[in-house]
Design an enzyme around this catalytic site. Sequence first.
Site, short mmCIF file in Angstrom:
data_model
loop_
_atom_site.label_atom_id
_atom_site.label_comp_id
_atom_site.label_asym_id
_atom_site.label_seq_id
_atom_site.Cartn_x
_atom_site.Cartn_y
_atom_site.Cartn_z
N ASP A 39 -2.43 10.62 3.69
CA ASP A 39 -4.65 9.77 4.16
C ASP A 39 -5.09 11.14 4.60
O ASP A 39 -4.75 10.95 5.71
CB ASP A 39 -3.89 8.32 4.30
CG ASP A 39 -5.49 7.77 4.62
OD1 ASP A 39 -5.93 9.02 4.04
OD2 ASP A 39 -6.03 6.96 5.37
N LYS A 72 0.89 -1.04 0.42
CA LYS A 72 0.36 -0.32 -0.26
C LYS A 72 0.89 0.77 -0.35
O LYS A 72 1.99 1.30 1.06
CB LYS A 72 -0.73 0.11 1.25
CG LYS A 72 -1.59 1.45 1.44
CD LYS A 72 -2.54 1.61 2.77
CE LYS A 72 -3.44 2.75 2.74
NZ LYS A 72 -4.10 2.80 4.10
N ASP A 102 1.58 6.71 5.48
CA ASP A 102 0.82 5.55 4.90
C ASP A 102 1.05 4.74 3.76
O ASP A 102 0.75 4.09 3.10
CB ASP A 102 -0.80 6.31 4.22
CG ASP A 102 -1.91 5.01 4.92
OD1 ASP A 102 -1.40 4.16 5.54
OD2 ASP A 102 -3.11 5.59 4.34
N ARG A 142 -7.95 -0.41 1.21
CA ARG A 142 -8.47 -1.52 0.65
C ARG A 142 -8.75 -1.66 -1.23
O ARG A 142 -8.61 -2.43 -2.00
CB ARG A 142 -9.65 -2.72 0.98
CG ARG A 142 -10.63 -1.59 1.31
CD ARG A 142 -11.20 -1.56 2.53
NE ARG A 142 -11.02 -1.18 3.94
CZ ARG A 142 -11.05 -1.22 5.11
NH1 ARG A 142 -12.52 -2.03 5.15
NH2 ARG A 142 -11.07 -0.90 5.76
N GLU A 183 -9.85 3.84 2.21
CA GLU A 183 -9.21 3.74 0.65
C GLU A 183 -7.82 2.56 0.49
O GLU A 183 -7.96 2.50 -0.35
CB GLU A 183 -8.15 5.39 0.01
CG GLU A 183 -7.54 5.57 0.82
CD GLU A 183 -6.44 5.12 2.06
OE1 GLU A 183 -7.58 5.58 2.92
OE2 GLU A 183 -5.86 4.57 3.12
N ASP A 232 -12.03 7.25 3.67
CA ASP A 232 -11.62 7.24 4.49
C ASP A 232 -11.22 5.26 5.23
O ASP A 232 -9.42 4.67 4.96
CB ASP A 232 -11.11 7.65 6.14
CG ASP A 232 -10.02 7.78 7.12
OD1 ASP A 232 -8.93 7.59 5.83
OD2 ASP A 232 -9.80 7.58 8.12
N LYS A 245 -10.49 12.49 8.09
CA LYS A 245 -10.05 12.95 9.48
C LYS A 245 -10.07 13.62 9.79
O LYS A 245 -9.08 14.55 10.12
CB LYS A 245 -8.68 11.99 9.27
CG LYS A 245 -8.27 10.97 8.67
CD LYS A 245 -7.15 10.28 8.27
CE LYS A 245 -6.07 8.63 7.74
NZ LYS A 245 -7.32 7.87 8.86
N1 BES Z 1 -4.49 4.34 6.80
C1 BES Z 1 -5.00 3.93 7.70
C2 BES Z 1 -5.37 3.46 8.62
C3 BES Z 1 -4.25 3.66 9.95
C4 BES Z 1 -4.49 3.85 10.53
C5 BES Z 1 -2.72 3.40 9.99
C6 BES Z 1 -3.68 4.99 11.95
C7 BES Z 1 -1.68 4.46 10.48
C8 BES Z 1 -2.85 4.64 12.16
C9 BES Z 1 -6.59 4.17 6.93
O1 BES Z 1 -6.34 3.92 5.45
C10 BES Z 1 -7.84 4.38 7.50
O2 BES Z 1 -8.76 4.97 7.90
N2 BES Z 1 -8.66 2.82 7.93
C11 BES Z 1 -9.94 3.35 8.81
C12 BES Z 1 -11.17 2.71 7.93
C13 BES Z 1 -12.67 3.19 8.23
C14 BES Z 1 -12.75 3.99 7.66
C15 BES Z 1 -13.31 1.46 7.80
C16 BES Z 1 -9.46 3.28 9.98
O3 BES Z 1 -8.74 2.28 10.46
O4 BES Z 1 -10.77 3.64 10.87
ZN ZN Z 2 -5.10 4.69 4.84
MN MN Z 3 -7.58 6.16 5.38
#
Ligand code: BES
Ligand code: ZN
Ligand code: MN
Length: 506
Positions: free
Chosen positions: A276, A271, A294, A357, A355, A353, A283
């Site tokens: 992000d 990834k 990310d 996947r 994204e 968010d 966020k």
């Molecule tokens: N890049 C984030 C995940 C992340 C979280 C990386 C903390 C590093 C530290 C990912 O893209 C994300 O935002 N995931 C969301 C998914 C949710 C919206 C289903 C998450 O984990 O909140």
């Molecule tokens: Zn992300």
């Molecule tokens: Mn995200």
Amino acid sequence: MHYEGGTMKINIVAGKLEKQKTDGAVIPIFDDEKPGPAAVRVDKALGGLIARLIKRGDFKPKPGAVHLIYPEGRILAERLVLAGLGKRSDVTLNRVRQAAGKAAQYLRTAGARDITIISDGIGLDAEETGQALAEGSVLGLYRFLKYKTNDENDRKKNIQTITLLTELASEIKAMQKGVKTGEVISESTVMARDMVSHPPADKTPTIIAAKAKELARQFGLTARVLDSKQMEKLGMGGLLGVASGSAQPPKFIIIEYRKGGSRPFISLVGKTITFDSGGISIKPAENMDKMKDDMSGGAAVLGAIRNAAALKLPLNIVGLLPATENMPGGRAYKPGDVLRTMSGQTIEILNTDAEGRLILSDALAYACKYKPAVIVDIATLTGACGIALGQEAIGMLGTDEKLKQKIRAAGEKTGERVWELPLWEEYYEQIKSDIADMKNTGGRLGGVITAAALLSKFVQKYPWVHLDIAPTAWTEKERPYTPKGATGIGVRLLTQFLRDYAASAK
Ligand code: BES
Ligand code: ZN
Ligand code: MN
């Protein structure tokens, strides 16, 4: 992007510590036994100081414990560091890495420029010990100073030479081999850390693509970079959808290492979200800066391929990096949109968010084009992974027991340990959509698993493992050989996996 401390040199020397002139000597000490012969002789020269320190409990040789002594001319070393390894029966390569990292950091702070580590008597394989000592000290001394303009003193205060000192001349050859491997692997880990440490404006998808091409030139690999037009032709609606809110053009990076003859490919997918923001589902401001990490999955894949090439592994490997920002621009994809991915499957967007996947769905479909022996993806995918496992394990999910076992073994060996979570069919209920083939979030419960469940729909029948490194790619806590900041996690894990894979399939 380059390695600030790149001038460090590691030598292996046969000899006795009393005869060694050095700014700082490191003596490993076990918790449950008398000090080894070198320590005993040095102790004698110091009038029994080491034995007294241990006896009185001023120094407890626990793993990671260090104690600084000034010999004041009684031996040639300016400084002496006792480095605890814990009980001999519990010693591991990871403890050796930790002790080396901690001792090297300590001696740098004290002002040493060349250090000497006693490397015999630890009781582990000599080659692996050499590798672990090299990794521990180089990675422990890592820092990222590129954007500091006012720290010339700090920059100069650096360790330049590390000598591994052994009294067993018979071990020197094996140690040299291990040190060479350790140096290569540390350099690649440092490369990944440097990439992750860079500000998002200085590591756009275009810049990462250039970096991949440079790497390819240096190591005789081939790198191809697809632009949005080519992605459109391939129908990469997942990656293009995520990229639509950003002014930075996305890149799909394909880097191949082919030294495996007619063997099937190993597909590594990383990834590579260079920032992000969350997109339209933006966020919160707090900690949003950390979302520059990310792209850690992509960095890990580049690091592992660099190692495969430098170590000349007899394998065919393809690294795939879907690279884009996730931004809330006027053309951005929105909750409610449906994206059509390269595989033909459609995904309803509930949260922009989620994204990672989406870009991985296209990269995994692309990975299948290689008819690979295995697919491994690595991604900072979910905050939920940190809730489930904290920062001590990488989340692992996958479809193939043998592959999972290989990854698990590589994790134990490198200290980048993985822990499996289930991918039972019941979880797939959570990502069912009313209007598309699936939706991109499965709710709060089991977030690591529902993200992986979505990915699993894009790997066909190929043996596949997914590694979630969201909580482990960055650390706020100082660790013995992982200073605060980018950890470079995954480089050593994937490299060990590749080395074992090459050895087992011979
Ligand atoms: N890049 C984030 C995940 C992340 C979280 C990386 C903390 C590093 C530290 C990912 O893209 C994300 O935002 N995931 C969301 C998914 C949710 C919206 C289903 C998450 O984990 O909140
Ligand atoms: Zn992300
Ligand atoms: Mn995200």
